[in-house]
Design a protein around this motif. Structure first.
Motif, short mmCIF file in Angstrom:
data_model
loop_
_atom_site.label_atom_id
_atom_site.label_comp_id
_atom_site.label_asym_id
_atom_site.label_seq_id
_atom_site.Cartn_x
_atom_site.Cartn_y
_atom_site.Cartn_z
N GLY A 118 -21.26 7.64 0.46
CA GLY A 118 -22.62 8.11 0.60
C GLY A 118 -23.68 7.13 0.12
O GLY A 118 -24.89 7.40 0.23
N GLU A 119 -23.26 5.98 -0.41
CA GLU A 119 -24.21 4.99 -0.90
C GLU A 119 -24.78 4.19 0.27
O GLU A 119 -24.03 3.66 1.08
CB GLU A 119 -23.53 4.05 -1.90
N PRO A 120 -26.12 4.07 0.36
CA PRO A 120 -26.72 3.33 1.47
C PRO A 120 -26.45 1.83 1.42
O PRO A 120 -26.47 1.16 2.46
CB PRO A 120 -28.22 3.63 1.34
N ASP A 121 -26.21 1.29 0.24
CA ASP A 121 -25.94 -0.14 0.10
C ASP A 121 -24.46 -0.40 0.39
O ASP A 121 -23.59 0.03 -0.37
CB ASP A 121 -26.29 -0.59 -1.32
N PRO A 122 -24.13 -1.11 1.47
CA PRO A 122 -22.71 -1.35 1.80
C PRO A 122 -22.00 -2.21 0.76
O PRO A 122 -20.78 -2.26 0.74
CB PRO A 122 -22.77 -2.03 3.17
N ARG A 123 -22.78 -2.87 -0.10
CA ARG A 123 -22.20 -3.73 -1.14
C ARG A 123 -22.35 -3.10 -2.53
O ARG A 123 -22.32 -3.80 -3.54
CB ARG A 123 -22.83 -5.13 -1.09
N VAL A 148 -14.45 5.16 0.60
CA VAL A 148 -15.35 4.30 1.36
C VAL A 148 -15.16 4.53 2.85
O VAL A 148 -14.14 5.06 3.30
CB VAL A 148 -15.10 2.80 1.06
N LYS A 149 -16.16 4.11 3.60
CA LYS A 149 -16.07 4.06 5.06
C LYS A 149 -15.76 2.63 5.49
O LYS A 149 -15.88 1.70 4.68
CB LYS A 149 -17.38 4.56 5.66
N PRO A 150 -15.34 2.44 6.74
CA PRO A 150 -14.91 1.10 7.16
C PRO A 150 -15.92 -0.01 6.88
O PRO A 150 -15.51 -1.12 6.49
CB PRO A 150 -14.67 1.28 8.67
N HIS A 151 -17.22 0.26 7.06
CA HIS A 151 -18.20 -0.82 6.85
C HIS A 151 -18.34 -1.20 5.39
O HIS A 151 -18.93 -2.24 5.07
CB HIS A 151 -19.56 -0.42 7.42
N GLN A 152 -17.77 -0.38 4.48
CA GLN A 152 -17.81 -0.70 3.05
C GLN A 152 -16.53 -1.36 2.56
O GLN A 152 -16.44 -1.75 1.39
CB GLN A 152 -18.06 0.60 2.26
N LEU A 153 -15.55 -1.50 3.42
CA LEU A 153 -14.28 -2.12 3.03
C LEU A 153 -14.43 -3.58 2.58
O LEU A 153 -13.74 -4.00 1.64
CB LEU A 153 -13.26 -2.02 4.16
N PHE A 168 -6.86 -0.32 -7.62
CA PHE A 168 -7.74 0.37 -6.68
C PHE A 168 -6.88 1.19 -5.73
O PHE A 168 -5.97 0.66 -5.08
CB PHE A 168 -8.58 -0.62 -5.88
N VAL A 169 -7.17 2.49 -5.63
CA VAL A 169 -6.43 3.39 -4.74
C VAL A 169 -7.35 3.79 -3.59
O VAL A 169 -8.37 4.44 -3.79
CB VAL A 169 -5.95 4.65 -5.49
N LEU A 170 -7.01 3.39 -2.38
CA LEU A 170 -7.84 3.67 -1.22
C LEU A 170 -7.58 5.07 -0.70
O LEU A 170 -6.48 5.38 -0.23
CB LEU A 170 -7.55 2.64 -0.11
N ASP A 171 -8.58 5.93 -0.80
CA ASP A 171 -8.46 7.30 -0.30
C ASP A 171 -8.59 7.32 1.22
O ASP A 171 -9.43 6.63 1.81
CB ASP A 171 -9.57 8.19 -0.90
N HIS A 172 -7.77 8.14 1.85
CA HIS A 172 -7.93 8.49 3.27
C HIS A 172 -7.93 7.27 4.19
O HIS A 172 -8.61 7.27 5.23
CB HIS A 172 -9.21 9.30 3.49
N LEU A 173 -7.19 6.23 3.80
CA LEU A 173 -7.07 5.00 4.60
C LEU A 173 -8.42 4.32 4.84
O LEU A 173 -8.56 3.52 5.78
CB LEU A 173 -6.41 5.29 5.97
N GLY A 174 -9.43 4.63 4.04
CA GLY A 174 -10.75 4.05 4.28
C GLY A 174 -11.46 4.69 5.45
O GLY A 174 -12.35 4.08 6.05
N LYS A 175 -11.06 5.91 5.81
CA LYS A 175 -11.72 6.71 6.86
C LYS A 175 -11.83 5.96 8.20
O LYS A 175 -12.93 5.73 8.70
CB LYS A 175 -13.09 7.16 6.37
N PRO A 176 -10.72 5.60 8.78
CA PRO A 176 -10.75 4.88 10.05
C PRO A 176 -11.29 5.76 11.19
O PRO A 176 -11.20 6.99 11.12
CB PRO A 176 -9.28 4.53 10.29
N PRO A 177 -11.81 5.14 12.24
CA PRO A 177 -12.41 5.89 13.36
C PRO A 177 -11.35 6.43 14.31
O PRO A 177 -11.27 6.04 15.49
CB PRO A 177 -13.31 4.86 14.04
N ILE A 178 -10.53 7.35 13.83
CA ILE A 178 -9.41 7.86 14.63
C ILE A 178 -9.91 8.60 15.87
O ILE A 178 -9.31 8.50 16.95
CB ILE A 178 -8.52 8.79 13.78
#
Length: 286
Positions: A118-123, A148-153, A168-178
């Motif tokens: 939900g953070e607007p800053d991708p970095r 995170v979402k893919p653009h924040q990876l 670092f544990v990545l939740d939900h595979l980084g929310k890929p665009p399935i």
């Protein structure tokens, strides 16, 4: 559903709307989630599928929730660990973590998470104040769950590279665009993240990144294969994402789906995904 010697559900939530609103549950699509979801309800489903232990994960960014979750864990035969929340940008993050560890139920605190999605800053993850907070998480002997979402990876990859002492544990595979069926650039960033030895991935949240009403296991296979190939079973852990999974599935079906996505694993590798990785990563006492 196949039998496993041991099953750990490494990712689920609970909430009581009379205690605190979940302000992210908005609109008609999320309406099925606008009710209380209690540990007692989850325990019944977990017993049915043979889940022996679980990790309870934060839902909103308020400091009161984590002590409440630690108290729940202390009184539960199911919850073996809590991934809580603290303000990573606060100069006092280290002190807050110490207070949580030393307080009631503090032995159940295994990790910290923030809704980076939900953070607007991708970095956001590589801001100096956030990196300082992440270093405090590592110093406290905890792990960090990446939501995170893919653009924040890319920032997640950078943060993990800069803090090799933190898992670092990545939740939900980084929310890929399935739902759209796209693999890139998500898959490329997953390969970069998995190349870092201090990273782990949760096989969770897949059905809700697909089309909720018409998904099939085939839709999920390319994404599950990507994380299995890159992280391997020893750095992959199962999580139900209950009750959010109920938007597209149910507790029993979600674990059946996870099993069907891992058909070629040996019994030892299968046990890593369904228990070993979570136990080792979070230091769970089961």
């Amino acid at each position: 559903m196949d039998a496993h010697p041991l099953i750990v559900d490494a990712h689920h939530h609970v909430w009581d709307l009379s205690v605190r609103d979940q302000n992210w549950i908005t609109g008609p699509e999320l309406a099925p989630l606008r009710r209380d979801f209690t540990l007692r309800e989850l325990e019944a489903a977990a017993r049915f599928v043979g889940v022996a232990a679980s990790v309870l994960v934060q839902t909103i960014t308020v400091p009161e929730e984590t002590p409440e979750f630690l108290a729940l864990a202390a009184g539960s035969d199911l919850v073996a660990g809590v991934v809580g929340w603290t303000d990573l940008t606060s100069p006092g993050a280290a002190e807050t973590l110490a207070e949580l560890r030393e307080g009631p139920g503090g032995e159940y605190l295994v990790g910290i998470r923030h809704q980076v999605q939900g953070e607007p800053d991708p970095r956001w993850l590589v801001r100096p104040d956030v990196l300082r907070g992440l270093a405090a998480v590592a110093e406290a002997g905890l792990v960090y769950d990446l939501l995170v979402k893919p653009h924040q990876l890319p920032a997640a990859v950078e943060a993990a590279a800069r803090l090799p002492e933190l898992t670092f544990v990545l939740d939900h595979l980084g929310k890929p665009p399935i739902a759209s069926g796209e693999l890139e650039p998500w898959a490329g960033e997953i390969r970069r993240l998995a190349a870092l030895p201090n990273t782990v991935c949760k096989l969770s949240g897949l059905v809700t990144e697909a089309d909720w009403n018409s998904w099939s296991v085939a839709d999920l296979v390319p994404y599950a294969d990507t994380v299995l190939d890159t992280f391997g079973p020893e750095r992959l852990m199962y999580g139900s994402d209950w009750p959010v999974c109920r938007l597209a599935s149910d507790y029993v079906e979600v674990i059946d789906v996870a099993e069907s996505l891992l058909p070629a694993l040996s019994p030892a590798e299968d046990q890593e995904v369904f228990a070993g990785t979570a136990i080792r990563t979070y230091g769970l006492r089961i």
